[in-house]
Design a protein around this motif. Structure first.
Motif, PDB file in Angstrom:
ATOM      1  N   ILE A  33       0.980  -1.123   0.105  1.00  0.00           N
ATOM      2  CA  ILE A  33       0.093  -0.025   0.064  1.00  0.00           C
ATOM      3  C   ILE A  33       0.870   1.400  -0.072  1.00  0.00           C
ATOM      4  O   ILE A  33       1.621   1.160   0.894  1.00  0.00           O
ATOM      5  CB  ILE A  33      -0.943  -0.046   1.032  1.00  0.00           C
ATOM      6  CG1 ILE A  33      -1.817  -1.176   1.271  1.00  0.00           C
ATOM      7  CG2 ILE A  33      -1.906   1.265   1.315  1.00  0.00           C
ATOM      8  CD1 ILE A  33      -2.708  -1.390   2.458  1.00  0.00           C
ATOM      9  N   HIS A  38      -1.369   5.329   3.651  1.00  0.00           N
ATOM     10  CA  HIS A  38      -1.434   4.737   5.096  1.00  0.00           C
ATOM     11  C   HIS A  38      -2.183   5.561   6.126  1.00  0.00           C
ATOM     12  O   HIS A  38      -3.204   4.940   6.659  1.00  0.00           O
ATOM     13  CB  HIS A  38      -0.024   4.645   5.633  1.00  0.00           C
ATOM     14  CG  HIS A  38       0.921   3.820   4.822  1.00  0.00           C
ATOM     15  ND1 HIS A  38       2.257   3.600   5.015  1.00  0.00           N
ATOM     16  CD2 HIS A  38       0.436   2.870   3.754  1.00  0.00           C
ATOM     17  CE1 HIS A  38       2.601   2.325   4.244  1.00  0.00           C
ATOM     18  NE2 HIS A  38       1.645   2.051   3.437  1.00  0.00           N
ATOM     19  N   ILE A  93      -9.840  -3.060   0.326  1.00  0.00           N
ATOM     20  CA  ILE A  93      -8.559  -2.700  -0.073  1.00  0.00           C
ATOM     21  C   ILE A  93      -7.612  -3.573   0.810  1.00  0.00           C
ATOM     22  O   ILE A  93      -6.578  -4.127   0.204  1.00  0.00           O
ATOM     23  CB  ILE A  93      -8.326  -1.228   0.265  1.00  0.00           C
ATOM     24  CG1 ILE A  93      -9.181  -0.443  -0.605  1.00  0.00           C
ATOM     25  CG2 ILE A  93      -6.824  -0.735   0.286  1.00  0.00           C
ATOM     26  CD1 ILE A  93      -9.229   1.112  -0.216  1.00  0.00           C
ATOM     27  N   SER A  97      -4.819  -6.224  -0.663  1.00  0.00           N
ATOM     28  CA  SER A  97      -3.401  -6.043  -0.388  1.00  0.00           C
ATOM     29  C   SER A  97      -2.587  -7.224  -0.055  1.00  0.00           C
ATOM     30  O   SER A  97      -1.423  -7.338  -0.305  1.00  0.00           O
ATOM     31  CB  SER A  97      -3.121  -4.901   0.653  1.00  0.00           C
ATOM     32  OG  SER A  97      -3.427  -5.350   1.967  1.00  0.00           O
ATOM     33  N   ILE A 105      -1.007  -0.915  -4.345  1.00  0.00           N
ATOM     34  CA  ILE A 105      -2.181  -0.132  -4.390  1.00  0.00           C
ATOM     35  C   ILE A 105      -2.028   1.195  -3.826  1.00  0.00           C
ATOM     36  O   ILE A 105      -1.254   1.466  -2.746  1.00  0.00           O
ATOM     37  CB  ILE A 105      -3.263  -0.694  -3.110  1.00  0.00           C
ATOM     38  CG1 ILE A 105      -3.528  -2.203  -3.424  1.00  0.00           C
ATOM     39  CG2 ILE A 105      -4.597  -0.204  -3.119  1.00  0.00           C
ATOM     40  CD1 ILE A 105      -4.399  -2.985  -2.588  1.00  0.00           C
ATOM     41  N   GLU A 106      -2.670   2.265  -4.686  1.00  0.00           N
ATOM     42  CA  GLU A 106      -2.440   3.659  -4.079  1.00  0.00           C
ATOM     43  C   GLU A 106      -3.715   4.297  -4.615  1.00  0.00           C
ATOM     44  O   GLU A 106      -4.620   3.800  -5.370  1.00  0.00           O
ATOM     45  CB  GLU A 106      -1.328   4.234  -5.186  1.00  0.00           C
ATOM     46  CG  GLU A 106      -1.690   4.390  -6.723  1.00  0.00           C
ATOM     47  CD  GLU A 106      -0.377   5.014  -7.613  1.00  0.00           C
ATOM     48  OE1 GLU A 106       0.047   6.129  -6.951  1.00  0.00           O
ATOM     49  OE2 GLU A 106       0.186   4.401  -8.339  1.00  0.00           O
TER      50      GLU A 106
END
Length: 505
Positions: A33, A38, A93, A97, A105-106
């Motif tokens: 991620i 975060h 999400i 991940s 993942i962004e």
């Protein structure tokens, strides 16, 4: 409906996993991620939804079963970097991940155009009279005119709010040979794709406007070059930017480049930071530069700074891209709004500078900029505005001249300057990584730039020298681009490579 997200991310959330008490355990692999995601993810409710970009280890279509099992549907598929955009909850999400085949993942963040509310300074006009020679003889075109260095035969992409190609300097079909706008149904061709802001039309004129409406007085840097407009409108975000850049990638592959696209001008970005090596924009920029030998130019940003923190646009800090600072109109100093890098982290410094204050260029019709400037500029065809947005197309125009002079330009063996520091990889790793190499176009621009000496306005005191012996600093990089010297180096390099007729020197 696309979720509008905040532009700034204040802190990074470094833990081995992200986990939450939601009745059912949801843990995420934080290494997959994006660090910029975060804190936003940690603060969200498990049901909160985000627009995300997911990169896989193979084409996105091969992971349809995984996405279906998690209840996800792709929106835009990016084949060149094995990625796709989609909307997902926090729970999805986190589960995604940890899934096999998921690389990164962004969050799809909104981006900003770098504009505040020239050609003569960098020497562009003097190079337009240089003739092209072959074995010492002047080369003429099919109409009997002497070929000159003005960007002719090269296409520059302007990825921005669009281009008003109804402007006399940007003639649709001859100067602006393609003009596309991203709409709900996809990419649509049109004469005027810049109907809201006007930012892109101004940038396009600086790159390659022909000056027809001013009897040649306000020509762009490469007045003979062609333009390809790509408009994302005012709703520019990471996914639309990547989709546009992928579209450029697909149309500029070696031996499959019908428009001879050689440079992309990007006067947009986000708040200052290091670049993300795993980010989608980084991935597509690297493919454009390293595979297709297309130069990618980014604005450094308009956040000012004093060298105590990173203010430069992270996309301008990608080693493969050329980051541009804004100089004063006459090139005698650096604008106070131009973003500075951290004085101790050289890889966050701009690469070069170009004029970005009170830059006169093509005025769009019936747009926000047109409405705000018209009472003061009193010119139907041109207006003056400031920003690193205005400096960037100067450099894109210079790159178009370089590629006309030396079509063989590609990737250099030189790495982006690096000083390391907290958060960066070891120097040995940086200098052995092929994705930290710079393009030959960037290397020529840096080696031939005019360093603006202190105590000039906006120039820090200090004595820094880059890896190839050129003075540079955290405000201006290597200094103001010098078109005459740069083109002369490009012409000499091309001559050396083609002297024996086989193109390899």
């Amino acid at each position: 409906m696309r979720t509008i997200l905040a532009l700034s991310i204040v802190a990074l959330f470094f833990v081995p996993t992200l986990s939450f008490d939601t009745g059912r355990a949801h843990t995420g692999d934080i290494g997959r991620i994006a660090p910029s995601f975060h804190e936003k993810l940690a603060d969200a409710l498990i049901s909160d939804r985000f627009d995300i970009i997911v990169r896989f280890d193979s084409p996105a279509g091969e992971h349809a079963a995984l996405l279906s099992r998690l209840g996800l549907e792709t929106d835009i598929v990016l084949d060149s970097i094995n990625a796709a955009s989609m909307e997902a909850t926090k729970a999805q999400i986190l589960d995604l991940s940890r899934a096999e085949g998921v690389v990164y993942i962004e969050c799809d963040e909104p981006l900003a155009y770098f504009m505040e509310v020239s050609a003569v300074a960098i020497g562009a006009s003097s190079i337009w009279n240089y003739a092209i020679l072959d074995d010492g003889e002047v080369v003429y075109d099919d109409h009997g005119y002497m070929k000159r260095i003005d960007g002719r035969g090269v296409t520059a992409v302007v990825l921005d709010t669009g281009i008003d190609a109804g402007h006399p300097d940007l003639d649709y079909g001859t100067k602006t040979i393609k003009n596309e706008k991203r709409e709900e149904s996809g990419w649509t061709e049109m004469e005027n794709s810049d109907t809201s802001s006007g930012h892109g039309t101004h940038c396009a004129g600086t790159v390659a406007g022909n000056g027809d409406a001013s009897a040649g007085q306000r020509r762009g840097v490469a007045p003979g070059a062609n333009l390809y407009g790509m408009s994302t409108g005012e709703g520019l975000s990471i996914i639309y930017a990547v989709e546009a850049l992928e579209r450029v990638y697909q149309q500029s592959r070696p031996n499959e480049n019908p428009y001879n696209i050689r440079v992309v001008s990007n006067s947009w970005g986000t708040s200052g930071d290091r670049y993300d090596p795993n980010g989608a924009i980084t991935q597509i920029v690297e493919k454009l530069v390293y595979e297709n030998h297309v130069a990618v130019v980014f604005a450094a940003g308009n956040d000012g700074g004093d060298g105590t923190d990173i203010r430069t646009n992270p996309y301008s800090n990608i080693p493969a891209s050329i980051g541009v600072a804004a100089a004063l109109r006459d090139g005698t100093g650096i604008a106070d709004f131009s973003s500075r890098g951290h004085r101790d982290i050289q890889e966050t410094w701009p690469d070069v500078a170009a004029p970005g204050v009170d830059i006169w260029s093509t005025a769009p019709r019936g747009t926000l900029i047109d409405g705000s400037q018209r009472p003061t500029d009193d010119d139907l065809y041109y207006m003056a505005i400031s920003g690193t947005s205005m400096a960037t197309p100067h450099v894109a125009g210079v790159v178009a001249l370089l590629y006309q002079a030396a079509p063989s330009l590609g990737v250099s063996p030189v790495h982006e300057d690096y000083s390391g520091g907290e958060g960066g990889p070891p120097a040995s790793e940086w200098y052995n990584d092929t994705t930290t190499l710079v393009s030959e176009a960037e290397l020529i621009l840096e080696a031939t730039a005019d360093y603006i000496e202190p105590p000039a306005e906006g120039v820090p005191s200090g004595n820094w020298t880059n890896d190839h012996g050129h003075r540079f600093d955290f405000a201006q990089g290597c200094g103001l681009v010098n078109v005459t010297r740069a083109v002369k180096v490009a012409l000499a390099l091309e001559r050396l490579r083609t002297y024996d007729g086989d193109g390899d020197g």
